[in-house]
Enzyme design. Structure first.
Site, PDB file in Angstrom:
ATOM      1  N   GLU A   1       0.831  -1.208   0.000  1.00  0.00           N
ATOM      2  CA  GLU A   1       0.000   0.000   0.000  1.00  0.00           C
ATOM      3  C   GLU A   1       0.866   1.258   0.000  1.00  0.00           C
ATOM      4  O   GLU A   1       0.529   2.252  -0.657  1.00  0.00           O
ATOM      5  CB  GLU A   1      -0.924  -0.006   1.212  1.00  0.00           C
ATOM      6  CG  GLU A   1      -2.013  -1.058   1.132  1.00  0.00           C
ATOM      7  CD  GLU A   1      -2.788  -1.225   2.421  1.00  0.00           C
ATOM      8  OE1 GLU A   1      -3.966  -1.587   2.347  1.00  0.00           O
ATOM      9  OE2 GLU A   1      -2.212  -0.985   3.509  1.00  0.00           O
TER      10      GLU A   1
ATOM     11  N   GLU B   1      -3.044 -10.012   3.924  1.00  0.00           N
ATOM     12  CA  GLU B   1      -3.903  -9.845   5.093  1.00  0.00           C
ATOM     13  C   GLU B   1      -4.970 -10.922   5.201  1.00  0.00           C
ATOM     14  O   GLU B   1      -5.344 -11.334   6.309  1.00  0.00           O
ATOM     15  CB  GLU B   1      -4.585  -8.464   5.050  1.00  0.00           C
ATOM     16  CG  GLU B   1      -3.653  -7.290   5.336  1.00  0.00           C
ATOM     17  CD  GLU B   1      -3.011  -6.728   4.070  1.00  0.00           C
ATOM     18  OE1 GLU B   1      -2.478  -5.618   4.131  1.00  0.00           O
ATOM     19  OE2 GLU B   1      -3.038  -7.419   3.020  1.00  0.00           O
TER      20      GLU B   1
END
Length: 256
Positions: A110, A130
């Site tokens: 990210e 994740e």
């Protein structure tokens, strides 16, 4: 600031180094605060015209948030409203280049996607892992992957959590170039130097314009582009650019 994040400015280029290599440059709340402060300084300072972000060492750009710190938040709402390092990078008005060395995982991916230009070393690896831990990314993971790599490739990464290598990242459009590890920072600074040599206000408005192209309807994006062009055209730098063109010399841009 913190010893785990280094920030320097030279020749109109700011360099931010995530410097916690023994933990794969995983981000702590203190490091997030330091990155926010670095971006604030980049936005404030006329000495900064471009930014390069990288990770220390050869193993990792960043493994994202340090999972061992996540239980420090008293409630999920506190976690939701934490200082987010990806938000900070997206708020940077200056063009930002990610020089990705090694692992860019979770929040590290990210972080790279929050930058405007991404280059990678051949040993770079990218993943949105994740889902393997029971949650999803929250720093722009889905939006960033969908914009950069397309919906199917984004779904592949988001739903499997599996890693891709630098060549696949290049083929998918997640990065612009792949270089040898010993060329990564030099290449990042080469790109930054070219950007820093351009008219700074024009570079900043070009960044705004590109974001508008993704977030506005087509006709409104073009209208906004014309507004930004008019703003740039009225600057001293634009007048200097026209004069330099007429006089066949290099322009001297002053961010005015």
């Amino acid at each position: 600031m913190t010893d785990d994040l280094r920030f320097t400015i030279a020749d109109h280029i700011a360099t931010i180094v995530i410097d916690r290599p023994h933990k794969l440059n995983a981000m702590t709340p203190a490091m997030a605060d330091a990155l926010v402060a670095a971006v604030v300084e980049c936005n404030r300072s006329d000495a900064v015209r471009a930014v390069v972000v990288t990770g220390a060492g050869e193993k990792a750009f960043s493994a994202g948030s340090d999972i061992t710190t996540l239980d420090q938040y008293a409630t999920p709402w506190d976690f939701r409203n934490r200082a987010d390092y990806c938000d900070a990078l997206r708020a940077c008005r200056k063009p930002v280049i990610a020089a990705v060395n090694g692992y860019a995982l979770g929040g590290g991916l990210e972080t790279a996607m929050a930058c405007d230009i991404r280059i990678a070393s051949i040993n770079a690896r990218f993943a949105a892992p994740e889902i393997k831990l029971g949650w999803i990314g929250g720093g722009g993971m889905a939006a960033g992957l969908a914009y950069a790599a397309g919906p199917s490739n984004a779904a592949m990464m988001l739903l499997t959590g599996d890693m891709i290598d630098a060549d696949r990242a290049l083929a998918w459009g997640l990065v612009s170039e792949v270089v040898a590890p010993d060329r990564l920072m030099a290449r990042g600074h080469e790109i930054a130097a070219v950007i820093a040599s351009r008219a700074p206000i024009a570079a900043e408005t070009a960044k705004l314009n590109l974001r508008a192209a993704f977030t506005m309807p087509w006709d409104k994006a073009i209208e906004y582009e014309r507004d930004l062009q008019a703003i740039c055209f009225a600057t001293d730098d634009a007048r200097e650019g026209r004069a330099a063109f007429a006089e066949k010399r290099a322009p001297d841009f002053r961010r005015r």
